[in-house]
Write an enzyme that holds these catalytic residues in place. Structure first.
Site, PDB file in Angstrom:
ATOM      1  N   SER A  81       0.068   3.918  -0.779  1.00 54.33           N
ATOM      2  CA  SER A  81       0.977   3.191  -1.649  1.00 54.33           C
ATOM      3  C   SER A  81       0.278   1.895  -2.056  1.00 54.33           C
ATOM      4  O   SER A  81      -0.821   1.614  -1.586  1.00 54.33           O
ATOM      5  CB  SER A  81       2.255   2.843  -0.885  1.00 54.33           C
ATOM      6  OG  SER A  81       1.918   1.915   0.133  1.00 54.33           O
ATOM      7  N   LYS A  82       0.921   1.123  -2.900  1.00 54.98           N
ATOM      8  CA  LYS A  82       0.306  -0.133  -3.358  1.00 54.98           C
ATOM      9  C   LYS A  82      -0.075  -1.034  -2.192  1.00 54.98           C
ATOM     10  O   LYS A  82      -1.128  -1.646  -2.177  1.00 54.98           O
ATOM     11  CB  LYS A  82       1.271  -0.881  -4.271  1.00 54.98           C
ATOM     12  CG  LYS A  82       1.170  -0.405  -5.675  1.00 54.98           C
ATOM     13  CD  LYS A  82       1.504  -1.494  -6.659  1.00 54.98           C
ATOM     14  CE  LYS A  82       1.166  -0.975  -8.038  1.00 54.98           C
ATOM     15  NZ  LYS A  82       2.027  -1.407  -9.073  1.00 54.98           N
ATOM     16  N   ARG A  83       0.814  -1.071  -1.226  1.00 55.49           N
ATOM     17  CA  ARG A  83       0.600  -1.902  -0.039  1.00 55.49           C
ATOM     18  C   ARG A  83      -0.677  -1.488   0.691  1.00 55.49           C
ATOM     19  O   ARG A  83      -1.376  -2.295   1.278  1.00 55.49           O
ATOM     20  CB  ARG A  83       1.829  -1.733   0.858  1.00 55.49           C
ATOM     21  CG  ARG A  83       1.831  -2.458   2.169  1.00 55.49           C
ATOM     22  CD  ARG A  83       3.195  -2.265   2.827  1.00 55.49           C
ATOM     23  NE  ARG A  83       3.521  -0.850   3.013  1.00 55.49           N
ATOM     24  CZ  ARG A  83       3.144  -0.135   4.063  1.00 55.49           C
ATOM     25  NH1 ARG A  83       2.432  -0.689   5.015  1.00 55.49           N
ATOM     26  NH2 ARG A  83       3.482   1.131   4.174  1.00 55.49           N
ATOM     27  N   HIS A  84      -0.982  -0.193   0.645  1.00 58.95           N
ATOM     28  CA  HIS A  84      -2.164   0.335   1.321  1.00 58.95           C
ATOM     29  C   HIS A  84      -3.443   0.136   0.522  1.00 58.95           C
ATOM     30  O   HIS A  84      -4.526   0.432   1.008  1.00 58.95           O
ATOM     31  CB  HIS A  84      -2.032   1.854   1.491  1.00 58.95           C
ATOM     32  CG  HIS A  84      -0.996   2.268   2.472  1.00 58.95           C
ATOM     33  ND1 HIS A  84       0.081   3.026   2.107  1.00 58.95           N
ATOM     34  CD2 HIS A  84      -0.888   2.055   3.795  1.00 58.95           C
ATOM     35  CE1 HIS A  84       0.817   3.276   3.173  1.00 58.95           C
ATOM     36  NE2 HIS A  84       0.262   2.694   4.202  1.00 58.95           N
ATOM     37  N   GLY A  85      -3.309  -0.216  -0.740  1.00 54.08           N
ATOM     38  CA  GLY A  85      -4.515  -0.360  -1.550  1.00 54.08           C
ATOM     39  C   GLY A  85      -4.564   0.570  -2.740  1.00 54.08           C
ATOM     40  O   GLY A  85      -5.609   0.726  -3.366  1.00 54.08           O
TER      41      GLY A  85
END
Ligand code: GLU
Length: 465
Positions: A239-243
Site C-alpha cells: 500500500s502507499k504506506r509500504h512504499g
C-alpha cells in the site's frame, strides 16, 4: 535469436514502483543478451489514459536510466491492425460474430451468481445458424478450443496447466469495434517481435487465454516470465504506506537511481548473497531462472542503507549538483562562496547521509550565512556554558593565521587542555555556533572550509541568540 523484451504500462497513473521493477527486469534481460528493449504505452482505455501519466512514465524511465530502443509504440494508434487480425481470424473460422447484448450478459452473470456457479459465457452464437437480430452490432469472439488443456510454460512459475473448458470464448473486438486488451497485447507483442514477456504475475491467468490467441493465428508463443508481486514489509499487499508510490516520489525522497535499481533488482532476484550489485554486474549476471517464486517484501530501511552506500560512492561533483537541485526546490539561494564550501565539504558531508534530502539538510549550514537557525539541542549547548567557552577561545582564534584543519586542531586541543576540558566539549560548542546543529562533519574541517572570517562572524552572532 535476438532477444526482444518490452515494458507495456497502461498510462493511468504514475510509474508505480512495482512496474518500475518489471521494467528493470525486462531491460536487464535485453541488455544481458545484447537484445532490444521496447516501450509500449497501452493507452487503449481512453477514459483512463492521460497525457500526464504518459509523461510521468517516460520521465520515470529516463530518470531510472532504463533507456528503451526504437520509438515508443502507442497501442491505441494500432487499432486498425488489431481489427485486421480479427478479420483474419474470422476468415480462418477461429473467431465468430456474437450478437449477445450487454444486458443479456449481465443477466447471465447474475444467474450464475445466484446459482453459486462461476460465470462462463454460453457461446450461443458460436455455431448458431439463427439470423442475427436486425440492427444489432456484433462483437467478435475467439473460437476457443473446448477440449484439452492449455499449458503456459513460465520460466518463473513453471508449467501452468489450465483445462480449456475453463476458458470461455473471449471477446476480441467489442461491438463498437474497439479491440480488447487481450487482443491488442498479443497482436502488438507478435508484431514487435517480442521474444520474452516479463511482467507481474497478476497477468498469469491472462497468459493462458493469450496462448490460445497465438495458437489461433499460428504465431510463435514468446517465453513468459511472470514475476511475483511486491508486498509490504509486513507481508501484506503493498500500500502507499509500504512504499507503493511513483518513481518520482522516490526521486523526491532523495534516492539515487542506481541505488533504487540495485534495490529493485534484489527485490525478487538474487545472485548468491550479493546485496550491492552495480548495474554493470547486473547486466552481466541477470537471468530469469534466479527470479524468486514468492512475493518479495519492500523494506524502506534496506533501501535507505543501500542508498547511503551509493551516496558515499558517488563523485562529489555530481552530489553537489544534486544537492543544489534540492536546495533550489527549497528556494534556498546559494552564493558562489556557498557553492565553493559545498564542493570542499562534500567529502565530509556524504559520510553520514542516507538520502539526498538528508545530505541537503546537513549541507545547509555551509551555504547559508549567519544568523543560523539553531536546533534546540545546539541552543542548549550554547546556553549551558558553550557561549562562555567560545568567548574564551575567541582571542586565540583571532590571532591564529594558519587556518588549516590540522593547525586548528592543535590550537583547540591546547585550549581544552589548558581548561582541563575534554576536546569534545569545546568542539560541541564550536559545532553549535558554526553549524547550528549537534551533528556535522569533523569540526576542524568545517572551520577550515568556512574560513576565518565566517567562523569569527558566526561565533560573534551566536551571542545574540
Ligand atoms: N498494460 C498492462 C499493465 O499495465 C501490462 C500488460 C502486459 O505486460 O502484458 O498492467
Amino acid at each position: 535469436m535476438t532477444v526482444i523484451t518490452r515494458f507495456a504500462p497502461s498510462p493511468t497513473g504514475f510509474l508505480h514502483i512495482g512496474s518500475a521493477r518489471t521494467a528493470l527486469f525486462s531491460w536487464l534481460f535485453a541488455r544481458h543478451h545484447g537484445g532490444t528493449f521496447r516501450l509500449r504505452i497501452e493507452d487503449t482505455d481512453r477514459a483512463r489514459s492521460t497525457d500526464a501519466a504518459i509523461t510521468a512514465i517516460l520521465d520515470g524511465m529516463e530518470w531510472l536510466g532504463l533507456h528503451w530502443d526504437d520509438d515508443v509504440v502507442y497501442q491505441f494508434a494500432r487499432s486498425a491492425r488489431h481489427a485486421e487480425v480479427v478479420d483474419e481470424l474470422l476468415k480462418r473460422g477461429q473467431a465468430y460474430y456474437c450478437y449477445t447484448e450487454a444486458e443479456e450478459l449481465v443477466a447471465m452473470r447474475e444467474k450464475a451468481k445466484t446459482e453459486g456457479k462461476q460465470f462462463r459465457y454460453d457461446s450461443k452464437w458460436r455455431d448458431s445458424t439463427e439470423t442475427p437480430p436486425a440492427g444489432s452490432k456484433p462483437s467478435v469472439r475467439l473460437r476457443a478450443p473446448r477440449e484439452g488443456e492449455t499449458t503456459v510454460h513460465d520460466v518463473v512459475q513453471g508449467e501452468v496447466v489450465v483445462t480449456n473448458n475453463q476458458l470461455d470464448d473471449m471477446v476480441l473486438l467489442r461491438s463498437d469495434g474497439t479491440p480488447t486488451y487481450m487482443l491488442a497485447v498479443v497482436v502488438d507483442d507478435h508484431d514487435m517481435g517480442v521474444t520474452h514477456i516479463i511482467r507481474g504475475d497478476d497477468h498469469l491467468t491472462n497468459a493462458a487465454r493469450q496462448t490460445l490467441l497465438y495458437q489461433a493465428m499460428g504465431w510463435h508463443i514468446p517465453v513468459f516470465a511472470h514475476i511475483p508481486l511486491i508486498h509490504g514489509a509486513d507481508g501484506a499487499k503493498l500500500s502507499k504506506r509500504h512504499g507503493a508510490l511513483g518513481v518520482d516520489a522516490y526521486r523526491d525522497m532523495g534516492y539515487l537511481p542506481e541505488a533504487l535499481r540495485n534495490y529493485l533488482l534484489r527485490l525478487g532476484w538474487s545472485h548468491g548473497n550479493d546485496e550491492i550489485i552495480s548495474t554493470a554486474q547486473a547486466i552481466k549476471w541477470f537471468n530469469l531462472e534466479s527470479i524468486g517464486k514468492s512475493a518479495a517484501r519492500f523494506d524502506f530501511a534496506k533501501l535507505e542503507n543501500l542508498n547511503g552506500i551509493y551516496i558515499r560512492d558517488t563523485e562529489n561533483t555530481r552530489l553537489v549538483e544534486l544537492v543544489m537541485e534540492h536546495l533550489t526546490r527549497r528556494h534556498i539561494h546559494v552564493t558562489t562562496i556557498g557553492h565553493e564550501r559545498l564542493v570542499h565539504g562534500m567529502d565530509g558531508l556524504k559520510q553520514r547521509a542516507k538520502t539526498l534530502v538528508e545530505l541537503t539538510d546537513s549541507a545547509i549550514f555551509y551555504v547559508t550565512s549567519s544568523p543560523l537557525v539553531y536546533t534546540e539541542a545546539a541552543g542548549k549547548i550554547l546556553e549551558d556554558g558553550g557561549k562562555i567557552l567560545l568567548a574564551e577561545i575567541t582571542p586565540l582564534l583571532t590571532t591564529q593565521d594558519d587556518w588549516r584543519a590540522a593547525s586548528l586542531e592543535v590550537l583547540v586541543k591546547q585550549f581544552a587542555e589548558s581548561k582541563e576540558l575534554k576536546l569534545g566539549k569545546v568542539a560541541q560548542a564550536l559545532r553549535a555556533a558554526l553549524t547550528g546543529s549537534t551533528i556535522s562533519p569533523g569540526m576542524f574541517e568545517v572551520m577550515e572550509i568556512l574560513g576565518k572570517a565566517e567562523v569569527m562572524g558566526r561565533i560573534a552572532s551566536c551571542y545574540s541568540v
